[in-house]
Design an enzyme around this catalytic site. Sequence first.
Site, PDB file in Angstrom:
ATOM      1  N   TRP A 186     -10.362   0.202   1.511  1.00  0.00           N
ATOM      2  CA  TRP A 186      -9.205   0.266   2.401  1.00  0.00           C
ATOM      3  C   TRP A 186      -8.922  -1.149   2.892  1.00  0.00           C
ATOM      4  CZ3 TRP A 186      -8.977  -1.028   7.708  1.00  0.00           C
ATOM      5  CH2 TRP A 186      -7.669  -0.937   8.227  1.00  0.00           C
ATOM      6  N   GLU A 227      -7.759   3.809  -0.575  1.00  0.00           N
ATOM      7  CA  GLU A 227      -7.241   4.594   0.552  1.00  0.00           C
ATOM      8  C   GLU A 227      -5.883   4.070   1.006  1.00  0.00           C
ATOM      9  OE1 GLU A 227      -9.933   4.664   3.852  1.00  0.00           O
ATOM     10  OE2 GLU A 227      -8.609   5.896   5.104  1.00  0.00           O
ATOM     11  N   LYS A 229      -2.318   3.981   3.344  1.00  0.00           N
ATOM     12  CA  LYS A 229      -2.011   4.090   4.768  1.00  0.00           C
ATOM     13  C   LYS A 229      -0.528   3.845   4.994  1.00  0.00           C
ATOM     14  CE  LYS A 229      -3.797   2.806   9.246  1.00  0.00           C
ATOM     15  NZ  LYS A 229      -4.958   2.372   9.992  1.00  0.00           N
ATOM     16  N   ASP A 260      -6.406  10.088   3.748  1.00  0.00           N
ATOM     17  CA  ASP A 260      -6.916  10.181   5.125  1.00  0.00           C
ATOM     18  C   ASP A 260      -5.920  11.027   5.898  1.00  0.00           C
ATOM     19  OD1 ASP A 260      -7.168   9.517   7.962  1.00  0.00           O
ATOM     20  OD2 ASP A 260      -8.564   7.952   7.355  1.00  0.00           O
ATOM     21  N   HIS A 263      -3.206   9.239   7.922  1.00  0.00           N
ATOM     22  CA  HIS A 263      -2.438   8.120   7.364  1.00  0.00           C
ATOM     23  C   HIS A 263      -1.062   8.488   6.846  1.00  0.00           C
ATOM     24  CE1 HIS A 263      -6.102   5.257   6.695  1.00  0.00           C
ATOM     25  NE2 HIS A 263      -6.034   5.749   7.914  1.00  0.00           N
ATOM     26  N   HIS A 287     -10.563  11.743   3.729  1.00  0.00           N
ATOM     27  CA  HIS A 287     -11.072  11.249   5.017  1.00  0.00           C
ATOM     28  C   HIS A 287     -10.609  12.227   6.083  1.00  0.00           C
ATOM     29  CE1 HIS A 287     -12.272   6.744   4.621  1.00  0.00           C
ATOM     30  NE2 HIS A 287     -13.006   7.548   3.887  1.00  0.00           N
ATOM     31  N   ASP A 295      -2.323   6.996  14.100  1.00  0.00           N
ATOM     32  CA  ASP A 295      -3.611   7.093  13.403  1.00  0.00           C
ATOM     33  C   ASP A 295      -4.750   6.784  14.377  1.00  0.00           C
ATOM     34  OD1 ASP A 295      -5.529   7.154  11.332  1.00  0.00           O
ATOM     35  OD2 ASP A 295      -5.372   4.998  11.078  1.00  0.00           O
ATOM     36  N   ASP A 297      -7.547   8.380  15.094  1.00  0.00           N
ATOM     37  CA  ASP A 297      -8.932   8.692  14.706  1.00  0.00           C
ATOM     38  C   ASP A 297      -9.718   9.431  15.785  1.00  0.00           C
ATOM     39  OD1 ASP A 297      -9.317   7.307  11.950  1.00  0.00           O
ATOM     40  OD2 ASP A 297      -8.346   5.778  13.178  1.00  0.00           O
ATOM     41  N   ASP A 327     -14.012  10.518   9.202  1.00  0.00           N
ATOM     42  CA  ASP A 327     -13.539   9.186   9.606  1.00  0.00           C
ATOM     43  C   ASP A 327     -12.880   9.282  10.979  1.00  0.00           C
ATOM     44  OD1 ASP A 327     -12.779   6.586   9.728  1.00  0.00           O
ATOM     45  OD2 ASP A 327     -11.186   6.718   8.238  1.00  0.00           O
TER      46      ASP A 327
HETATM   47  C1  RNT Z   1      -8.488   2.825   8.494  1.00  0.00           C
HETATM   48  C2  RNT Z   1      -9.098   3.725   7.466  1.00  0.00           C
HETATM   49  C3  RNT Z   1     -10.520   3.408   7.089  1.00  0.00           C
HETATM   50  C4  RNT Z   1     -11.387   3.069   8.276  1.00  0.00           C
HETATM   51  C5  RNT Z   1     -12.830   2.856   7.964  1.00  0.00           C
HETATM   52  C6  RNT Z   1     -13.576   2.245   9.095  1.00  0.00           C
HETATM   53  O1  RNT Z   1      -7.264   3.264   8.915  1.00  0.00           O
HETATM   54  O2  RNT Z   1      -8.975   5.055   7.846  1.00  0.00           O
HETATM   55  O3  RNT Z   1     -11.047   4.458   6.356  1.00  0.00           O
HETATM   56  O4  RNT Z   1     -11.284   4.046   9.261  1.00  0.00           O
HETATM   57  O5  RNT Z   1     -12.954   2.126   6.806  1.00  0.00           O
HETATM   58 ZN    ZN Z   2      -9.953   6.517   6.544  1.00  0.00          ZN
END
Ligand code: RNT
Ligand code: ZN
Length: 421
Positions: A186, A227, A229, A260, A263, A287, A295, A297, A327
């Site tokens: 990523w 990955e 985004k 993810d 994302h 993820h 985003d 998390d 994640d």
């Molecule tokens: C960031 C991504 C990625 C990170 C990790 C820490 O937006 O989701 O996966 O969260 O690599």
């Molecule tokens: Zn991620």
Amino acid sequence: MNKKEIKERYEQAKKAYAKIGVDTDGAIEKASSIPLSIHCWQGDNIKGFMHPDETLSGGIQVTGEYPYGARNPKELREDLHQVFSMIPGKKKLNLHAIYADTDDSIDVNEIEPKHFSRWVDFAKEEQIGLDFNPTLFSHPKAASGFTLSSNKKEIRDFWIDHCIRSRKIGEYFGKELNQKSVVNIWIPDGFKDYPIDRLSPRKRLAESLDRIYESDIDESHVLDTVESKLFGIGTEAYTTGSYDFYLSYVLDRNKTICLDLGHFHQTEDVFDKIPSVMVFSDELLLHISRPMRWDSDHVVLMDDVLQRTMETLVRNDLLDRTHLALDFFDGSISPLFAWTIGSRNAQKALLRALLEPVKMLKDMENDGDYNHRLTWTEELKTYPFADVFAYYCLKNDVPYDDAWIKQLDEYEKRNLQERRQ
Ligand code: RNT
Ligand code: ZN
């Protein structure tokens, strides 16, 4: 509740599910066999051990002042060991490059398998697999906001080298632990405001990735994933590694996409992308995260999004081709609680999805019997799922009820004092 009661309740639940053709023992067995990759970075708010004074960059953020967290690899492993004993099912540990455990002072372009050997020892003790992520953020060479798609060759070369080294580490993990290591790239690259040239950064990213994947490793030990985004803080207008870019790249180059859950636009059904991708791809990395307005998390809840994601995997028989990874990172609550809540939720949603009479529902759908399809998906919501989950935990020798809360409280009380000194 004691063990006998859990078993009795399970027997009742088993009968109820059997009446609609669901094999609860089979569901538990299946849930136990699907590895869940637990992210190391919840343990210390993505600081890592390589340059812990560097502030987190790349448009991701951990907020909160919870006064606890691992300060070194030993403490992180202690915490993970504790957390693993609270989570049913098969587990992997997901490491980032900045979590190298070594006495040498090294930078990310110097990492080698030997810097991760203590993690391999730990994985062997815990009988788990390891996944890996190159760290392309929180570093002076990522300060411009660009890494693999930078217009400066020197910057690209630095990060290409880091990613090549990361694949070598994945190969080492795969070999040592006898199971494929997922190596996920990523990158934070992007523009805050509308760029003029939207094409060149993406061409450079494709070239950089090609160079990384040309490097010679035994690919039977590694699954290469990228990955996508939509945006990050500071890259609101454009990310080089967009979903369209990476999906095209993986299909053309025979690599694997990472979706993810945080994302995408907040109104998008990410779970519905899965079957579309899987018509054309063999595997997928997921993820599991929780966006809130952006985003963010947040710790994963047992909510509709998670349930629909797991249902999509089970109903379409995609579980065995999907790699599940967590994640999220919340700095406002205990990392141990965050990990345990999120991991147990992922396991709950998975098991609940496995307790659906999929064939019955599919038959109804194929017969155009939408009355019963809707009726049954709603009826299932009040089936005794909790009793099956408790038994699943019991079988896995992890706390089957809220006893884990007290156990973690005690663990924290013991360690918090010491770590505050
Ligand atoms: C960031 C991504 C990625 C990170 C990790 C820490 O937006 O989701 O996966 O969260 O690599
Ligand atoms: Zn991620």
